[in-house]
Write an enzyme that holds these catalytic residues in place. Structure first.
Site, PDB file in Angstrom:
ATOM      1  N   HIS A 134       3.714  -2.270   3.199  1.00 45.23           N
ATOM      2  CA  HIS A 134       3.784  -0.934   2.603  1.00 45.23           C
ATOM      3  C   HIS A 134       5.114  -0.765   1.877  1.00 45.23           C
ATOM      4  O   HIS A 134       6.166  -0.907   2.501  1.00 45.23           O
ATOM      5  CB  HIS A 134       3.650   0.140   3.692  1.00 45.23           C
ATOM      6  CG  HIS A 134       2.322   0.121   4.377  1.00 45.23           C
ATOM      7  ND1 HIS A 134       2.047  -0.735   5.408  1.00 45.23           N
ATOM      8  CD2 HIS A 134       1.195   0.826   4.165  1.00 45.23           C
ATOM      9  CE1 HIS A 134       0.793  -0.543   5.807  1.00 45.23           C
ATOM     10  NE2 HIS A 134       0.252   0.402   5.065  1.00 45.23           N
ATOM     11  N   ASP A 172       0.808  -1.221   0.000  1.00 41.51           N
ATOM     12  CA  ASP A 172       0.000   0.000   0.000  1.00 41.51           C
ATOM     13  C   ASP A 172       0.845   1.277   0.000  1.00 41.51           C
ATOM     14  O   ASP A 172       2.004   1.259   0.400  1.00 41.51           O
ATOM     15  CB  ASP A 172      -0.869   0.052   1.261  1.00 41.51           C
ATOM     16  CG  ASP A 172      -1.997  -0.960   1.206  1.00 41.51           C
ATOM     17  OD1 ASP A 172      -1.994  -1.796   0.287  1.00 41.51           O
ATOM     18  OD2 ASP A 172      -2.869  -0.896   2.086  1.00 41.51           O
TER      19      ASP A 172
HETATM   20 ZN    ZN Z   1      -2.583   3.177   3.204  1.00 43.15          ZN
END
Ligand code: ZN
Length: 508
Positions: free
Chosen positions: A463, A322
């Site tokens: 991430h 992400d």
């Molecule tokens: Zn996010």
């Protein structure tokens, strides 16, 4: 006698010392409890490499009270001391501003709690600043800085760009990119034209109750465009040239459009304005000979439905990343290419816009690209129109860059409700394994968590904006593969035909 007096004095001294120790102990306990009440305060500072030669990334993180107050700022460190001094200075200012805000919000919250007896959940300070390299060669480097400040329900977002001479360390002013003195007029005219065109396109897809309402809508949008693009240096505080040969003009949130749109970007091919550019820029991009940019290659075909692996039979997991693309994503793609593993990237519009070549590579490698909103707004706090704006703007951009329109959506923070589900018009993809990589930033811990918690059909959250996360991936892929796992995209994991709008998925 003498001896006796000395003995008494000794006893008194011992009593006084014991009292002092008890008092200090009591104070320590009290302070600890106060600390525990407010949540512990943590501070971290570190430097990581970037994909750009001679550029490192310096990061400072602070948070306290269970992240009610949180700061995350990354800024570049170059080989030039002059540039570094300037960049450090503005980072220090941002950090100081954050700390001031924390003090103020804490006071306001205490007052609120005293007055109402409520917990004051909306009182917080979240500051985030990150940067991207728009352009770099041996002589020049251009940075774009994104600053988010949030101290309540809505936040501000501004974009600032800086271009430096890498040898002298001096800042290259905008005027130096253009041939004449009227560059602000040129910028104003170009962006007005583009923004009005966009407004007309947007209006074509809207339904108005009356001609009058339609006119009012246009008037208010045009007024914003007009004001936000007046030919002043302040309006054009974020203008850079990117490595793809575009002039990129960024406007702050609220500057030329309503707040839900966030930051607005206008990109103009340099070839279209070559006569207005300075000889130096023309030479840099070979603009004298090259009249127009070559047409982009055709879009890669969609991966076949169901993929090659049958996840109904085999053990599959979907790695998801992400918040990118970021300066760390290229390294991640190298790892995935080497290990021949597939993954899904839930990208932000603001980041895709700057990292266009990285986004194209993600797509070309057969990875899946999902939509993570334009600028990471909490969807449960947005209206229908705002949610659709966040999703459509991002999807439009991804489609322009890669030729493929993303369908799956991951709501920022994983936050959603019934309203979000109906507004999004897409499958919402959550996760069931979360190593909290943003919190720990510890390569070994992240790898261990993912390896030991993955189950067949799991969606793993990570991430690609953290170097520590990216470096955990070789171990994760090897570790899970040795247990017989296959790495597939989210759509392959769930099955293209099983994905439906208005539903949320945490695993297969
Ligand atoms: Zn996010």
């Amino acid at each position: 006698m003498k001896r006796n007096t000395e003995g008494k004095l000794g006893v008194w001294l011992a009593v006084v010392a014991a009292l002092i120790i008890m008092l200090v102990g009591l104070l320590l306990i009290l302070t600890r409890e106060k600390g525990a009440l407010q949540g512990s305060r943590e501070e971290k500072e570190y430097v990581t490499p970037s994909k750009y030669e001679g550029v490192q990334i310096k990061t400072t993180e602070e948070h306290e009270d269970d992240r009610r107050y949180a700061l995350h700022i990354s800024w570049p460190v170059t080989e030039n001391e002059n540039i570094n001094r300037l960049l450090d200075k503005s980072a220090e200012n941002f950090i100081a501003e954050y700390r001031e805000s924390v003090t103020k919000i804490k006071e306001a919250r205490e007052d609120y709690i005293k007055e109402t007896g409520l917990d004051g959940a909306t009182f917080h300070t979240h500051y985030n600043s990150h940067f991207d390299v728009a352009f770099a060669n041996e002589d020049y480097i251009a940075f774009v800085f994104y600053n988010y400040r949030n101290t309540g329900n809505t936040g501000t977002e501004d974009v600032l760009s800086k271009i430096y001479d890498r040898h002298s360390g001096e800042e290259i002013l905008l005027s130096r990119l253009f041939a004449g003195d009227n560059y602000l007029e040129v910028l104003s005219e170009l962006s007005r034209e583009e923004l009005r065109e966009r407004a007309e396109k947007e209006a074509a897809g809207m339904s108005f109750d009356s001609q009058n309402e339609r006119q009012q809508w246009f008037e208010s949008i045009y007024r914003m465009i007009e004001q936000g693009t007046e030919p002043t240096a302040e309006n054009f505080h974020s203008v850079v040239i990117n490595e793809e040969g575009y002039l990129v003009i960024n406007f702050d949130k609220y500057q030329v459009a309503p707040g839900y749109v966030g930051v607005v970007t206008v990109e103009i091919p340099l070839s279209k304005i070559s006569s207005k550019l300075s000889p130096g820029v023309r030479e840099l991009f070979d603009l004298v000979e090259e009249v127009s940019k070559p047409t982009p290659p055709p879009a890669p075909p969609r991966p076949p439905s169901g993929g090659v692996v049958n996840c109904a039979v085999e053990k599959c997991v979907a790695l998801t990343f992400d918040d990118g693309p970021s300066v760390h994503t290229e390294r991640l793609l190298d790892i995935l290419a080497e290990k021949e593993a597939k993954a899904t990237f839930f990208v932000l519009g603001v980041n895709a816009r700057v990292q266009q070549s990285t986004l194209r590579r993600i797509s070309d490698m057969g990875m899946e690209i999902g939509n993570h909103s334009w600028n990471h707004m909490d969807f449960t706090r947005l209206s229908d129109v705002e949610i659709r704006g966040q999703i459509n703007d991002t999807a439009n951009l991804i489609e322009t860059i890669t030729g493929v329109r993303p369908w799956i959506v991951r709501p920022p923070y994983g936050a959603f409700n019934d309203h979000t589900l109906s507004s999004a018009g897409a499958p919402l993809i959550l996760w069931n394994v979360d190593p909290e990589d943003w919190k720990y930033q510890d390569t070994e811990l992240i790898a261990n968590h993912l390896i030991s918690n993955a189950k067949p059909g799991s969606i793993l959250l990570a991430h690609d904006i953290y170097g520590t996360t990216v470096e955990a991936m070789p171990a994760v892929i090897d570790g899970l593969r040795s247990q017989g796992y296959f790495f597939v995209t989210v759509s392959e994991l769930v099955g293209h035909d099983n994905l439906a709008a208005g539903r949320a998925y945490r695993s297969r």
